[in-house]
Design an enzyme around this catalytic site. Structure first.
Site, short mmCIF file in Angstrom:
data_model
loop_
_atom_site.label_atom_id
_atom_site.label_comp_id
_atom_site.label_asym_id
_atom_site.label_seq_id
_atom_site.Cartn_x
_atom_site.Cartn_y
_atom_site.Cartn_z
N PRO A 44 0.94 -1.17 -0.07
CA PRO A 44 -0.08 -0.01 -0.04
C PRO A 44 0.97 1.32 0.07
O PRO A 44 1.74 1.30 0.84
CB PRO A 44 -0.75 -0.16 1.46
CG PRO A 44 -0.20 -1.19 2.15
CD PRO A 44 0.49 -2.05 1.11
N GLY A 78 7.89 -1.62 -3.06
CA GLY A 78 7.33 -0.44 -3.24
C GLY A 78 8.05 0.62 -3.90
O GLY A 78 7.65 1.10 -5.00
N TYR A 107 -0.19 3.86 14.06
CA TYR A 107 -1.51 4.42 13.84
C TYR A 107 -2.31 3.63 14.84
O TYR A 107 -1.79 2.93 15.67
CB TYR A 107 -1.84 4.11 12.37
CG TYR A 107 -1.13 4.95 11.29
CD1 TYR A 107 -0.75 6.25 11.72
CD2 TYR A 107 -0.73 4.22 10.00
CE1 TYR A 107 0.04 7.08 10.75
CE2 TYR A 107 -0.13 5.16 9.16
CZ TYR A 107 0.38 6.38 9.65
OH TYR A 107 1.01 7.27 8.58
C1 LIG Z 1 4.34 7.26 -1.45
C2 LIG Z 1 4.16 6.13 -0.23
C3 LIG Z 1 3.09 5.85 0.28
C4 LIG Z 1 3.23 4.73 1.48
N1 LIG Z 1 1.86 4.73 2.00
C5 LIG Z 1 1.54 3.61 2.79
C6 LIG Z 1 0.04 3.02 3.02
O1 LIG Z 1 -0.84 3.66 2.71
N2 LIG Z 1 0.13 2.10 3.98
C7 LIG Z 1 1.30 1.52 4.59
O2 LIG Z 1 1.11 0.63 5.43
N3 LIG Z 1 2.55 1.85 4.29
C8 LIG Z 1 2.76 2.88 3.17
N4 LIG Z 1 4.03 3.12 2.88
C9 LIG Z 1 5.17 2.10 3.22
C10 LIG Z 1 5.05 1.05 2.08
O3 LIG Z 1 4.14 0.08 1.95
C11 LIG Z 1 6.40 0.40 2.29
O4 LIG Z 1 6.31 -0.42 3.39
C12 LIG Z 1 7.61 0.96 2.38
O5 LIG Z 1 7.66 1.90 1.16
C13 LIG Z 1 8.93 0.20 2.30
O6 LIG Z 1 9.07 -0.50 1.03
P1 LIG Z 1 9.93 0.05 0.04
O7 LIG Z 1 11.33 0.20 0.48
O8 LIG Z 1 9.95 -1.18 -1.05
O9 LIG Z 1 9.28 1.32 -0.85
C14 LIG Z 1 4.05 4.12 1.61
C15 LIG Z 1 5.60 4.30 1.03
C16 LIG Z 1 5.41 5.28 0.10
C17 LIG Z 1 6.87 5.32 -0.57
#
Ligand SMILES: Cc1cc2nc3c(=O)[nH]c(=O)nc-3n(C[C@H](O)[C@H](O)[C@H](O)COP(=O)(O)O)c2cc1C
Length: 383
Positions: A23, A329, A186
């Site tokens: 997400p 992500g 949260y």
């Molecule tokens: C733009 C953005 C929005 C995010 N929104 C959420 C979210 O809605 N819910 C959530 O649990 N984590 C959210 N995250 C965290 C991501 O789900 C993920 O856990 C985090 O980016 C680490 O993974 P990555 O290094 O592959 O980006 C968000 C991250 C990014 C970059």
């Protein structure tokens, strides 16, 4: 064969591979409604070959939004635009999935591009006035943050019901996997924390009560043939949240209530945002071993997430049995074709068979033409 590209089945869900788009909030909703931006943004990941695509944290209550741009499922009107997204993801070969969330005392923030601090009256000029948040206790996130309302016991029960109602709407929208956001400081995480939850009723004396009741409310509405994910912050050890053994206890109890997958995230602590000056790495590399231990101790499936960049590393977590699913992500924001590229890099698909059929023939011809061009260039340079 690369495990990352083996199909994955859980309850009645079947994903074409183990790459998950986690997400990611876009702060672009309008009155809690998903927009065409969300449709295009998410469908692109399905076209890029992901197995499961999660819609961002979707608020179960209007006051549980992080920003004015959060989308929600707190009323039935919000189902239709999300149903359109679920259909598009399915059409393009991905499992449509959605995360439900409530930011509790962290609600009411400015969008990233407006500063990401607490909303103030000055933001009202942009049409983004602050609102009163709710938390387990009347304790702010940190200095300078507004104090949330402390609900009475009946109001906490109503909060629990809002999760069940939103799960019902997610089902009606046609999603096939659902995640409860239990991390990042949260609402659910706040109820678990001795720092944020100083209640003296049953939701305080037994701090897991709220999470367990939410799991039950959601499972009542979420069909047996669809998997339920639960996101935790595995970095809690450093943040006044749950110790590892408490996490195991919680997850075993959640499993008894129908949770299937633990999504091992980090970051966004119980206290101020970002985590009170503590540097908690959000790379899975630093948590993979812990995730593997959780997997063993609870028998839950594990989704690993955090700075997964190269396909070989992703495959390594699966091979080491530290995860069953890998979420990608920011790397997928950078390259929405990450899954199909990773498949080629791991030698699993050299013939574009898993690319959208609209592209395949052209990509095969492009590859042949590119080879021919390279040969011509080599001949010219050696001539
Ligand atoms: C733009 C953005 C929005 C995010 N929104 C959420 C979210 O809605 N819910 C959530 O649990 N984590 C959210 N995250 C965290 C991501 O789900 C993920 O856990 C985090 O980016 C680490 O993974 P990555 O290094 O592959 O980006 C968000 C991250 C990014 C970059």
């Amino acid at each position: 064969m690369a495990q990352l590209f083996t199909p994955y089945t859980l309850r009645g869900m079947r994903a074409r591979n183990r790459v998950v788009i986690p997400p990611m909030q876009q702060s672009t909703g309008v009155d809690g409604m998903a927009t065409d931006w969300h449709l295009a943004h998410l469908a692109r990941f399905a076209m890029g070959g992901a197995g499961i695509v999660f819609v961002e944290s979707t608020a179960v209550e209007a006051r549980g939004r992080n920003t004015h741009g959060d989308i929600g499922l707190w009323n039935d009107d919000q189902i239709a635009p999300l149903a359109r997204i679920a259909d598009a993801l399915r059409r393009d070969g991905a499992v449509p999935a959605i995360q439900l969330g409530h930011t509790g005392r962290k609600a009411g923030m400015q969008k990233w591009w407006h500063g990401h601090g607490p909303l103030t009256e000055a933001d009202a000029a942009r049409g983004e006035a602050p609102w009163k948040a709710v938390g387990p206790s009347a304790l702010p996130v940190g200095p300078g943050w507004p104090t949330p309302n402390e609900p009475d016991t009946g109001q906490v029960e109503a909060l629990v019901r809002s999760w069940g109602d939103a799960a019902r709407r997610a089902r009606e929208a046609g999603f096939e996997a659902l995640e409860v956001h239990g991390a990042h400081g949260y609402l659910i995480h706040q109820f678990l924390s001795p720092i944020a939850n100083q209640r003296t009723d049953r939701f305080g004396l037994h701090r897991m009560r709220f999470a367990l009741d939410v799991a039950e409310a959601v499972r009542r509405e979420w069909p047996d043939d669809k998997p339920l994910f639960w996101r935790v912050s595995l970095a809690d050890v450093a943040d006044g949240g749950l110790e590892f053994e408490e996490m195991v206890d919680l997850l075993r109890s959640l499993k008894d209530r129908g949770v299937d997958v633990v999504d091992c995230s980090s970051g966004g602590g119980i206290s101020s945002y970002p985590t009170q000056g503590k540097s908690v790495s959000n790379s899975l590399t630093f948590r993979a071993e812990l995730a593997g231990r959780l997997r063993e101790a609870t028998g839950l499936q594990v989704m690993g997430v955090g700075l997964v960049i190269d396909p070989q590393t992703a495959e390594g977590y699966l091979q080491a049995r530290e995860a069953d699913l890998i979420a990608v992500g920011r790397e997928a924001l950078y390259n929405p074709n990450w899954p199909v590229h990773a498949e080629v890099a791991l030698g699993a698909n050299q013939d574009y068979a898993t690319w959208p059929q609209q592209y395949r023939m052209y990509l095969v011809r492009r590859a042949a033409a590119a080879d021919a061009l390279r040969n011509t260039d080599m001949t010219r340079s050696t001539a």
